[in-house]
Design a protein around this motif. Structure first.
Motif, PDB file in Angstrom:
ATOM      1  N   UNK A 177       0.738  -1.257  -0.091  1.00 17.28           N
ATOM      2  CA  UNK A 177      -0.084  -0.107   0.167  1.00 17.28           C
ATOM      3  C   UNK A 177       0.779   1.266   0.016  1.00 17.28           C
ATOM      4  N   UNK A 178       0.939   1.831  -1.231  1.00 14.99           N
ATOM      5  CA  UNK A 178       1.999   2.972  -1.262  1.00 14.99           C
ATOM      6  C   UNK A 178       1.360   4.306  -0.967  1.00 14.99           C
ATOM      7  N   UNK A 179      -0.163   4.366  -0.765  1.00 12.61           N
ATOM      8  CA  UNK A 179      -0.903   5.311  -0.607  1.00 12.61           C
ATOM      9  C   UNK A 179      -2.148   4.886   0.083  1.00 12.61           C
ATOM     10  N   UNK A 180      -2.115   4.719   1.437  1.00 10.56           N
ATOM     11  CA  UNK A 180      -3.239   3.859   2.250  1.00 10.56           C
ATOM     12  C   UNK A 180      -4.584   4.311   1.927  1.00 10.56           C
ATOM     13  N   UNK A 181      -4.817   5.590   1.566  1.00 10.62           N
ATOM     14  CA  UNK A 181      -6.262   6.143   1.394  1.00 10.62           C
ATOM     15  C   UNK A 181      -6.840   5.525  -0.053  1.00 10.62           C
ATOM     16  N   UNK A 182      -5.972   4.886  -0.678  1.00 14.01           N
ATOM     17  CA  UNK A 182      -6.558   4.126  -1.947  1.00 14.01           C
ATOM     18  C   UNK A 182      -7.467   3.031  -1.440  1.00 14.01           C
ATOM     19  N   UNK A 183      -7.007   2.616  -0.325  1.00 14.06           N
ATOM     20  CA  UNK A 183      -7.722   1.214   0.156  1.00 14.06           C
ATOM     21  C   UNK A 183      -8.978   1.890   0.928  1.00 14.06           C
ATOM     22  N   UNK A 184     -10.200   1.482   0.576  1.00 10.09           N
ATOM     23  CA  UNK A 184     -11.700   1.918   0.939  1.00 10.09           C
ATOM     24  C   UNK A 184     -11.915   0.877   2.399  1.00 10.09           C
ATOM     25  N   UNK A 185     -11.683  -0.194   2.152  1.00 13.46           N
ATOM     26  CA  UNK A 185     -11.984  -1.244   3.314  1.00 13.46           C
ATOM     27  C   UNK A 185     -11.359  -2.640   3.061  1.00 13.46           C
ATOM     28  N   UNK A 186     -10.849  -3.481   3.555  1.00 14.19           N
ATOM     29  CA  UNK A 186     -11.088  -3.354   5.319  1.00 14.19           C
ATOM     30  C   UNK A 186      -9.825  -2.578   5.819  1.00 14.19           C
ATOM     31  N   UNK A 187      -9.535  -2.472   7.058  1.00 14.30           N
ATOM     32  CA  UNK A 187      -8.209  -1.880   7.525  1.00 14.30           C
ATOM     33  C   UNK A 187      -7.058  -2.680   6.915  1.00 14.30           C
ATOM     34  N   UNK A 188      -5.965  -1.555   6.838  1.00 13.47           N
ATOM     35  CA  UNK A 188      -4.722  -2.240   5.963  1.00 13.47           C
ATOM     36  C   UNK A 188      -4.164  -3.669   6.537  1.00 13.47           C
ATOM     37  N   UNK A 189      -4.227  -3.490   7.787  1.00 11.63           N
ATOM     38  CA  UNK A 189      -3.590  -5.089   8.391  1.00 11.63           C
ATOM     39  C   UNK A 189      -4.550  -6.247   8.025  1.00 11.63           C
ATOM     40  N   UNK A 190      -5.640  -5.987   8.097  1.00 13.24           N
ATOM     41  CA  UNK A 190      -6.913  -6.955   7.801  1.00 13.24           C
ATOM     42  C   UNK A 190      -6.657  -7.327   6.225  1.00 13.24           C
ATOM     43  N   UNK A 191      -6.536  -6.100   5.476  1.00 10.35           N
ATOM     44  CA  UNK A 191      -6.651  -6.362   3.923  1.00 10.35           C
ATOM     45  C   UNK A 191      -5.129  -6.947   3.534  1.00 10.35           C
ATOM     46  N   UNK A 192      -4.045  -7.063   4.053  1.00  2.00           N
ATOM     47  CA  UNK A 192      -2.981  -7.543   3.658  1.00  2.00           C
ATOM     48  C   UNK A 192      -2.843  -8.935   4.103  1.00  2.00           C
ATOM     49  N   UNK A 193      -3.349  -9.161   5.343  1.00  2.00           N
ATOM     50  CA  UNK A 193      -3.334 -10.431   5.781  1.00  2.00           C
ATOM     51  C   UNK A 193      -4.345 -11.223   4.923  1.00  2.00           C
ATOM     52  N   UNK A 194      -5.542 -10.934   4.414  1.00  2.00           N
ATOM     53  CA  UNK A 194      -6.405 -11.705   3.887  1.00  2.00           C
ATOM     54  C   UNK A 194      -6.475 -11.838   2.512  1.00  2.00           C
TER      55      UNK A 194
END
Length: 290
Positions: free
Chosen positions: A34-51
């Motif tokens: 995630x080079x710009x975290x606000x591009x990710x709408x959902x879920x939270x970054x940690x959960x996203x990267x793990x899933x």
């Protein structure tokens, strides 16, 4: 921009290979950056990267202007908004040296076999979701314009429910999914309908003609790999065949009248004053043109 034809072109390249890259289907997501975290709408970054870790890509599809990448246990949804693009590219050059990310790469998905999928978005309006149920994101979208289940009769009923100007209504993704500024102007010109015409004044014949025009310009846009009118989208040629959009002051291809431009709903709108007369309701209640 990109609109339905540009998004469909990207989806088909990811499905089948194209734009200089192999198919995405069958590859496995090894992780993401995630080079710009606000591009990710959902879920939270940690959960996203793990899933997403070690999830195989099962299918790629489109809904409206959304790109859907179906994984084994969830779905990635990507909306390109104003300036987004996706590149499936080698992660290393021919010497084995890592290829640095491009300017404006916001999210990079690392894949098997030395490939990566980069979400590039200069204006930072695009968004990425990871959802167990895609409908949680897609809920509220209107029907697909190319879906045969949308009949001319149903389209006329939908138009008749509103007393809204045609241009803003067609841009409303809850009314019909996938249209944007370019293809709305092109469809209205082909159908001979003024962008300010109130939707409830359209006859069944008008509605059928408009639906056919929408499908014609979208299918032609897809056939030509979309429209490339600036630095945002690569590889399309539909811009060379515009009837109205971006042609302010140039002759209408049907009658030669100069194409007019005005702002409607904060959007630049192009139309032919002669071929697209404004339909208004007279005092007696029956529609007419002026």
């Amino acid at each position: 921009m990109p609109e339905l034809p540009e998004v469909e072109t990207i989806v088909r390249a990811l499905q089948n290979g194209g734009r200089g890259s192999p198919p995405l289907i069958g590859r496995v997501l090894q992780g993401a950056e995630l080079r710009w975290q606000r591009s990710l709408a959902a879920p939270q970054p940690d959960a996203f990267l793990e899933k997403i870790r070690l999830q195989p890509v099962k299918a790629v599809a489109r809904r409206g202007k959304f790109i859907l990448i179906h994984l084994n246990q969830a779905t990635l949804l990507i909306h390109l908004r104003m300036s987004g693009d996706l590149r499936l590219e080698p992660a290393a050059d021919e010497t084995g040296s890592p290829v640095p990310p491009a300017a404006h790469d916001r999210v990079i998905f690392h894949l098997t076999d030395g490939w990566r999928l980069a979400f590039n978005d200069p204006r930072k309006f695009g968004r990425v979701w990871l959802a167990d149920d895609p409908q949680a994101v897609l809920n509220g979208l209107g029907p697909e314009p190319l879906d045969e289940s949308l009949t001319a009769e149903e389209f006329h009923r939908r138009l008749s429910r509103f007393q809204r100007q045609l241009k803003p209504l067609l841009l409303d993704q809850s009314f019909i999914a996938g249209l944007g500024n370019i293809y709305t102007d092109e469809a209205l010109h082909l159908a001979g309908l003024h962008p300010l015409t109130p939707s409830h004044l359209l006859s069944s014949e008008d509605a059928a003609r408009l639906l056919n025009a929408i499908r014609t310009v979208l299918q032609e846009g897809i056939r030509r790999n979309g429209a490339s009118i600036d630095w945002v989208y690569r590889g399309g040629s539909f811009q060379n065949h515009f009837r109205a959009y971006g042609r302010s002051g140039q002759p209408c291809p049907e009658c030669g009248t100069p194409i007019a431009r005005r702002i409607i709903g904060q959007r630049s709108t192009h139309f032919c004053p002669a071929c697209q007369p404004l339909k208004v309701a007279p005092a007696g209640g029956n529609s007419s043109t002026s």
